[in-house]
Design a protein around this motif. Sequence first.
Motif, PDB file in Angstrom:
ATOM      1  N   MET A 249       1.454 -39.498   2.243  1.00 48.25           N
ATOM      2  CA  MET A 249       1.938 -39.768   0.886  1.00 48.25           C
ATOM      3  C   MET A 249       2.529 -38.515   0.254  1.00 48.25           C
ATOM      4  N   ALA A 250       1.836 -37.383   0.421  1.00 51.65           N
ATOM      5  CA  ALA A 250       2.336 -36.135  -0.167  1.00 51.65           C
ATOM      6  C   ALA A 250       3.691 -35.770   0.422  1.00 51.65           C
ATOM      7  N   ALA A 251       3.821 -35.907   1.751  1.00 54.53           N
ATOM      8  CA  ALA A 251       5.084 -35.561   2.404  1.00 54.53           C
ATOM      9  C   ALA A 251       6.211 -36.477   1.962  1.00 54.53           C
ATOM     10  N   LEU A 267     -11.513 -33.592  12.070  1.00 58.89           N
ATOM     11  CA  LEU A 267     -10.188 -34.200  11.998  1.00 58.89           C
ATOM     12  C   LEU A 267      -9.432 -34.129  13.323  1.00 58.89           C
ATOM     13  N   GLY A 268      -9.957 -33.353  14.277  1.00 66.58           N
ATOM     14  CA  GLY A 268      -9.293 -33.295  15.580  1.00 66.58           C
ATOM     15  C   GLY A 268      -7.876 -32.775  15.475  1.00 66.58           C
ATOM     16  N   ILE A 269      -6.923 -33.496  16.114  1.00 67.33           N
ATOM     17  CA  ILE A 269      -5.529 -33.024  16.137  1.00 67.33           C
ATOM     18  C   ILE A 269      -4.667 -33.685  15.057  1.00 67.33           C
ATOM     19  N   ILE A 270      -5.299 -34.280  14.057  1.00 65.17           N
ATOM     20  CA  ILE A 270      -4.527 -34.939  13.001  1.00 65.17           C
ATOM     21  C   ILE A 270      -3.626 -33.930  12.284  1.00 65.17           C
ATOM     22  N   VAL A 271      -4.205 -32.823  11.834  1.00 64.29           N
ATOM     23  CA  VAL A 271      -3.413 -31.828  11.090  1.00 64.29           C
ATOM     24  C   VAL A 271      -2.324 -31.212  11.969  1.00 64.29           C
ATOM     25  N   PRO A 272      -2.619 -30.742  13.196  1.00 56.01           N
ATOM     26  CA  PRO A 272      -1.530 -30.216  14.042  1.00 56.01           C
ATOM     27  C   PRO A 272      -0.436 -31.242  14.327  1.00 56.01           C
ATOM     28  N   SER A 273      -0.793 -32.509  14.436  1.00 56.94           N
ATOM     29  CA  SER A 273       0.207 -33.551  14.711  1.00 56.94           C
ATOM     30  C   SER A 273       1.141 -33.735  13.526  1.00 56.94           C
ATOM     31  N   PHE A 274       0.610 -33.721  12.304  1.00 57.17           N
ATOM     32  CA  PHE A 274       1.474 -33.802  11.120  1.00 57.17           C
ATOM     33  C   PHE A 274       2.358 -32.561  11.009  1.00 57.17           C
ATOM     34  N   ARG A 276       3.699 -31.037  13.380  1.00 47.01           N
ATOM     35  CA  ARG A 276       4.818 -31.205  14.313  1.00 47.01           C
ATOM     36  C   ARG A 276       5.934 -32.044  13.696  1.00 47.01           C
ATOM     37  N   LEU A 277       5.612 -32.795  12.655  1.00 46.17           N
ATOM     38  CA  LEU A 277       6.656 -33.501  11.909  1.00 46.17           C
ATOM     39  C   LEU A 277       7.305 -32.591  10.875  1.00 46.17           C
ATOM     40  N   GLY A 278       6.839 -31.340  10.790  1.00 41.57           N
ATOM     41  CA  GLY A 278       7.437 -30.372   9.873  1.00 41.57           C
ATOM     42  C   GLY A 278       6.727 -30.258   8.540  1.00 41.57           C
ATOM     43  N   ILE A 279       5.578 -30.897   8.397  1.00 42.71           N
ATOM     44  CA  ILE A 279       4.871 -30.888   7.110  1.00 42.71           C
ATOM     45  C   ILE A 279       4.050 -29.606   6.980  1.00 42.71           C
ATOM     46  N   ASP A 280       4.188 -28.941   5.859  1.00 42.03           N
ATOM     47  CA  ASP A 280       3.456 -27.718   5.561  1.00 42.03           C
ATOM     48  C   ASP A 280       2.050 -28.100   5.094  1.00 42.03           C
ATOM     49  N   ILE A 281       1.054 -27.803   5.902  1.00 44.02           N
ATOM     50  CA  ILE A 281      -0.339 -28.143   5.585  1.00 44.02           C
ATOM     51  C   ILE A 281      -1.162 -26.871   5.644  1.00 44.02           C
ATOM     52  N   ASP A 287     -10.853 -27.866   2.337  1.00 46.25           N
ATOM     53  CA  ASP A 287      -9.799 -28.669   1.712  1.00 46.25           C
ATOM     54  C   ASP A 287      -8.512 -28.569   2.520  1.00 46.25           C
ATOM     55  N   ILE A 288      -7.646 -29.539   2.281  1.00 44.22           N
ATOM     56  CA  ILE A 288      -6.264 -29.493   2.769  1.00 44.22           C
ATOM     57  C   ILE A 288      -5.359 -29.450   1.553  1.00 44.22           C
ATOM     58  N   PHE A 289      -4.424 -28.495   1.562  1.00 44.18           N
ATOM     59  CA  PHE A 289      -3.444 -28.404   0.481  1.00 44.18           C
ATOM     60  C   PHE A 289      -2.055 -28.596   1.063  1.00 44.18           C
ATOM     61  N   ILE A 290      -1.298 -29.537   0.480  1.00 41.13           N
ATOM     62  CA  ILE A 290       0.091 -29.782   0.887  1.00 41.13           C
ATOM     63  C   ILE A 290       0.983 -29.395  -0.295  1.00 41.13           C
ATOM     64  N   PRO A 291       1.776 -28.321  -0.182  1.00 44.63           N
ATOM     65  CA  PRO A 291       2.688 -27.963  -1.273  1.00 44.63           C
ATOM     66  C   PRO A 291       3.886 -28.920  -1.294  1.00 44.63           C
ATOM     67  N   ASP A 292       4.552 -28.992  -2.451  1.00 46.04           N
ATOM     68  CA  ASP A 292       5.735 -29.860  -2.504  1.00 46.04           C
ATOM     69  C   ASP A 292       6.804 -29.315  -1.558  1.00 46.04           C
TER      70      ASP A 292
END
Length: 436
Positions: A249-251, A267-274, A276-281, A287-292
């Motif tokens: 949603m953030a992306a 969370l396993g490989i969930i964060v590394p997989s996102f 790979r789509l180019g999302i800054d996490i 916590d997980i922080f996703i900047p705009d």
Amino acid sequence: MSSFVIEGGHKLSGEIVPQGAKNEALQILSATLLTEDKITVSNVPDILDVNNLIELLRLMGVEVTKITAGTYEFCAKDVNLPFVESQEFLERSRKLRGSVLLCGPLIARFGYAIFPKPGGDKIGRRRLDTHLIGIMNLGADCEYIQDKHSYELHAPNGLKGTYMLLDEASVTGTANILMAAVLSKGITTIYNAACEPYIQQLCKLLNNMGAKISGVGSNLLTIEGVETLHGACHRMLPDMIEVGSFIGMAAMTGSSLRIKNVSLPDLGIIVPSFRRLGIDIREEDDDIFIPDQDIYEIETFMDGSILTVSDAPWPGLSPDLLSVFLVVATQAKGSVLIHQKMFESRLFFVDKLIDMGAQIILCDPHRATIIGHGKYNSLRASTMTSPDIRAGIALLIAAMSAKGTSVIHNVDQIDRGYENIEQRLNALGAHISRLD
């Protein structure tokens, strides 16, 4: 049947705490049948599937006490076995796929269980062989009752431990066999067992109740049967699928969002997989922080070939998140192949995304290629119907990023897995209203 009306194009901001894990909850609540003593469970998600299972346990004679929001006490001292044999039990169980997890505890403690062909999501064939064969390996007799469209299991002399090699690393199959094995005589060895964090959590609870399970976290579990189990307390993990949904949603909405207390190690490989789509996490404490981020670009493999994202048993990527990865890729820059290996009907919702302007080639029931042009080609609003939980949340993410006002019907499917989702998202800046 409820619907969502979504005014797209609004950014989110702030922080959100993920609910307790749905898939863990169904296992843990079923395990309360294994003892006469009280089991206290906290961080229970307030979602349709879990609430329906709690109601089914009540009807079975389990004393259920709500202590605070998300915390319950269960006491299965006086289970009503005649109700378990009734038509009402079968009808309620058939509508709730998680009810299959009642089979292991029932056969272990009472020597009888009935196993209706389940309902749930319409995402393709979901076979029961692993459950049934595993419990039969422990000594239960199984008979299909044609007029009830159900399997009946009997073990009047109890169950006996054995070695078994599962034909698939089924999460619910492993959970059912585990719960049956803890009260079996002798030693049970389960090879090719699922080892998801939720299975690890189930093992943790059972061991706290007095079970003797070793190999937790691996695909080789050894269970030394005990005569009885006692009470315990348990807290559920945050839902990794909801965490992944919020990242998506953030992306998609170009939002700055903090997801609190996610239990990063689970969370396993969930964060590394996102990523790979180019999302800054960014990982900050737990916590997980996703900047705009206006544009995110899909990586390629090291040889320059198109990235493939596919599901696999833990520690691989959960199949429940592929719908989110697919919709997020529609607004990325670059191309990706989504390969859904487990369920042959789970990608059929992509026609709704194509109607919204996404460029997707559905190669076959298991594979879809997404061609993303960044956010230069935004999705447009549409009217849709949610076919299952995970497709439903993917469509909601798409609608939140689209231009205009979208409508999603049959959002009861989303309610099965996401707690008060429109209220929580509106608090972050979304514009979602519910029509009953």
